[in-house]
Design an enzyme around this catalytic site. Structure first.
Site, mmCIF file in Angstrom:
data_model
loop_
_atom_site.group_PDB
_atom_site.id
_atom_site.type_symbol
_atom_site.label_atom_id
_atom_site.label_comp_id
_atom_site.label_asym_id
_atom_site.label_seq_id
_atom_site.Cartn_x
_atom_site.Cartn_y
_atom_site.Cartn_z
ATOM 1 C CE LYS A 58 0.623 1.347 4.402
ATOM 2 N NZ LYS A 58 0.928 2.717 4.919
ATOM 3 C CB THR B 83 -1.605 5.285 2.994
ATOM 4 O OG1 THR B 83 -2.008 4.096 2.325
ATOM 5 C CG2 THR B 83 -1.234 4.944 4.412
#
Length: 340
Positions: free
Chosen positions: A200, A257
């Protein structure tokens, strides 16, 4: 490493917990652990930050957040290693050196919980693999999920995943850290949690590039969605469970994020999108783990012939093989296909 017996785990309450690393995330986790009623030792290698932690009760990496009273600060690794469980909160590329030092000081059977998200350069090893290699008598575990240090340190509601190969151990550790504002979900899918946390970060850089280039909310949504498809393909190829990738440490962390400037990786990408050079950005935003993970992730994907065009574009930009506009064009020019 031997298996941990269920009866043994049931007796473990982990009342004494050490947190290694006095940065923003380490400080936040020390506060969380203290609020859960545990006796906490916070180890910090840097003399200046250790002094500030001990005297001002505040990390220079997390200004304005005070340490809980029951946290003891030390620079003595042997003192910290006497804890019943250890949270290892150092950057992914520093994991091996700290683990080696810790192995000689900690008791056999001590859980060592990595709180870093990344893959080691050169070896392509995940964080729990490094723990198992450097501290073979320890019990490796990982804590990961959608969490910003400032939110956690201030006691804002947060949910994460805590994984160990023995789920009874994961449950005991989660119970030790849990409080009204911090909820760890236990898992035995260690690899899935590690892959979500590492991949990620790379995709968050790509999302930041889209934002920094001013390409709009529609492009950001498409990028995050297709990035998640890449994460799932990679995870399945390396043995992760689909439900883990769909959970807090995968999709949850990706959403966080890829949408907030609080993320160093997202901020790093924004600056790339605005035309700044990667070397100059590190000084502005601090360490962006995704910048170190991208080339390793791509190597591992190619080894198993996994299609990851977004991660490939990020790695190419970071290596200077493409500029941002060329990377975006390469993605838009890909052949049309079914969504999968």
């Amino acid at each position: 490493m031997g298996r941990v017996g269920t009866a043994f785990v049931a007796r473990m309450t982990f009342d004494r917990i050490a947190v290694l690393g006095g940065g923003a995330w380490g400080t936040a986790l020390a506060n969380v652990t203290a609020r859960a009623g545990r006796s906490v030792t916070l180890w910090e290698r840097d003399a200046g930050n250790a002094e500030q932690l001990a005297t001002k009760r505040e990390s220079r990496f997390l200004p304005g957040v005070k340490l809980e009273e029951r946290i003891a600060v030390t620079r003595d690794l042997a003192e910290a290693a006497r804890a019943e469980a250890i949270l290892l909160v150092v950057p992914a590329q520093a994991m091996r050196s700290v683990c080696k030092a810790l192995a000689a000081a900690s008791a056999p059977g001590t859980p060592i919980v990595t709180c870093a998200k990344g893959i080691e350069h050169g070896t392509r090893k995940f964080m729990t693999q490094i723990i198992a290699e450097c501290a073979p008598e320890a019990v490796p575990a990982i804590l990961s999920g959608p969490s910003f240090a400032a939110d956690v340190a201030r006691g804002l509601p947060t949910a994460v995943t805590l994984a160990a190969h023995d789920e009874e151990m994961a449950a005991a550790l989660a119970q030790a850290l849990a409080s009204r504002s911090f909820r760890p979900y236990q898992s035995s899918d260690v690899r899935g949690v590690e892959i979500g946390g590492a991949a990620k970060n790379v995709l968050a850089i790509a999302s930041g590039i889209v934002t920094g280039r001013g390409l709009g909310a529609s492009a950001s949504a498409a990028l995050t969605t297709r990035g998640f498809a890449e994460l799932v393909r990679f995870g399945r190829a390396y043995g992760a469970k689909t439900e883990t990738l769909m959970g807090l440490s995968g999709l949850g962390d990706l959403i966080l994020t890829c949408s907030s400037p609080q993320s160093r990786n997202f901020s790093f990408g924004i600056n790339l999108g605005k035309g700044f050079a990667a070397d100059d950005i590190h000084g502005k935003t601090g360490l962006a783990e995704g910048a170190f993970t991208a080339p390793v992730l791509l190597e591992m994907a190619r080894e198993k012939q996994i299609d990851m065009p977004i991660a490939e574009a990020v790695a190419a930009v970071l290596a200077g093989q493409m500029n941002v506009d060329e990377a975006i064009e390469s993605l838009l020019a890909r052949p049309l296909r079914s969504e999968e």
